[in-house]
Design a protein around this motif. Structure first.
Motif, PDB file in Angstrom:
ATOM      1  N   PHE A   1       0.855  -1.333   0.113  1.00  0.00           N
ATOM      2  CA  PHE A   1       0.072  -0.134  -0.105  1.00  0.00           C
ATOM      3  C   PHE A   1       0.800   1.209   0.041  1.00  0.00           C
ATOM      4  N   GLY A   2       2.013   1.165  -0.096  1.00  0.00           N
ATOM      5  CA  GLY A   2       2.999   2.150  -0.654  1.00  0.00           C
ATOM      6  C   GLY A   2       3.161   2.404  -1.998  1.00  0.00           C
ATOM      7  N   LEU A   3       2.640   1.427  -2.715  1.00  0.00           N
ATOM      8  CA  LEU A   3       2.659   1.036  -4.293  1.00  0.00           C
ATOM      9  C   LEU A   3       1.356   1.708  -4.823  1.00  0.00           C
ATOM     10  N   ILE A   4       0.167   0.877  -4.170  1.00  0.00           N
ATOM     11  CA  ILE A   4      -0.937   0.979  -4.596  1.00  0.00           C
ATOM     12  C   ILE A   4      -1.947   1.741  -3.489  1.00  0.00           C
ATOM     13  N   ALA A   5      -3.221   2.311  -3.697  1.00  0.00           N
ATOM     14  CA  ALA A   5      -3.721   3.112  -2.446  1.00  0.00           C
ATOM     15  C   ALA A   5      -5.203   2.495  -2.605  1.00  0.00           C
ATOM     16  N   PRO A   6      -5.814   1.350  -1.792  1.00  0.00           N
ATOM     17  CA  PRO A   6      -6.994   0.960  -2.079  1.00  0.00           C
ATOM     18  C   PRO A   6      -7.991   2.017  -1.211  1.00  0.00           C
ATOM     19  N   PRO A   7      -9.141   1.946  -1.486  1.00  0.00           N
ATOM     20  CA  PRO A   7     -10.250   2.755  -0.261  1.00  0.00           C
ATOM     21  C   PRO A   7     -10.185   1.909   1.030  1.00  0.00           C
TER      22      PRO A   7
END
Length: 271
Positions: A141-147
């Motif tokens: 989640f430092g590469l992608i940012a989910p809800p």
């Protein structure tokens, strides 16, 4: 990086990935200064280690004076520091509107500001050795940012940006200190189970957050011991970035190919 005979500081070493990293380092003959706010967990990790010197340091990374004092404690016990692993981390459940300001700030303090604080505190000791490394644990989640991960993603993206910029500064200065940033995917630790729930939500919202936590837990499959081994192999090879797990590698690839629409792709895959 030859880790035999070196001294490593590992935060969040009372369990999870921190414990896995500590065990992998010890198997390579690296002496350990283990830090965590959980004294019992620290003792359990210490008892699992064999063949190297181990010291334990009860530390809440939000306490600034304790962080500033830690390098002197470690040097007094071990005489040197060659490796700093900033691993301590926490999580919060709920959307941005559900998480209040105090809890958002608390997560940023643990997951990001403590990384900066401990890096600043230990950098003089690290620069004094012939070969040293700073290892900062970010996340998938430092590469992608989910809800539902606004605070966590904000902190882990910040760790990534801080690490990459610091690495380039040290390289341009000709420093012997390198920087590695770690992006673990779904590791089976207690961080999701222990995620702090929002304090000001309805019973219905709280139930939905609990259901989401249970669903998310199913994606946490890799053991912390295996994750620790992958991370320490990356440290030995002085890699600037280590992706831990197929989910981290796939997420990084999809984000690179579709930097705006990646979440729609990943959501369909998870469904």
């Amino acid at each position: 990086m030859n880790l035999s005979g070196r001294v490593a500081v590992v935060t969040g070493a009372g369990g999870g990935i921190g414990r896995g990293i500590a065990l992998a380092l010890s198997r390579r003959g690296c002496h350990l200064a283990l830090a965590d706010r959980n004294a019992q967990g620290l003792g359990e990790t210490r008892d699992m280690v064999r063949g190297v010197k181990v010291t334990t340091h009860v530390l809440d990374v939000t306490e600034r004076d304790r962080c500033r004092a830690l390098p002197a404690e470690v040097v007094a016990e071990h005489g040197r520091v060659d490796l700093l692993v900033n691993n301590a981390g926490v999580a919060i459940g709920g959307t941005f509107e559900q998480v209040d300001e105090a809890d958002f700030d608390w997560l940023m303090e643990v997951n990001f500001h403590a990384v900066v604080r401990l890096t600043r505190a230990f950098l003089p000791q690290l620069k004094a050795t012939d070969s040293a490394r700073i290892v900062n644990v970010s996340s998938l989640f430092g590469l992608i940012a989910p809800p539902g991960q606004t605070a966590y993603s904000a902190a882990k993206f910040a760790v990534r940006g801080f690490s990459e910029s610091l690495r380039r500064e040290l390289e341009e200065a000709g420093s012997t200190v390198g920087v590695t940033v770690i992006h673990p995917g779904g590791i089976n630790t207690d961080i999701a189970r222990n995620a702090r729930p929002p304090r000001h939500v309805t019973n219905e919202e709280a139930a939905l957050i609990a259901d989401e936590k249970d669903r998310f837990q199913k994606f946490l499959r890799m053991s912390p011991v295996k994750a620790g081994e992958i991370i320490v192999e990356g440290i030995e090879k002085e890699r600037p970035r280590v992706l831990v797990g197929n989910d981290a590698r796939i997420g990084a690839l999809i984000e690179r190919l579709s930097p705006v629409g990646y979440w729609n792709i990943l959501k369909r895959s998870m469904a």
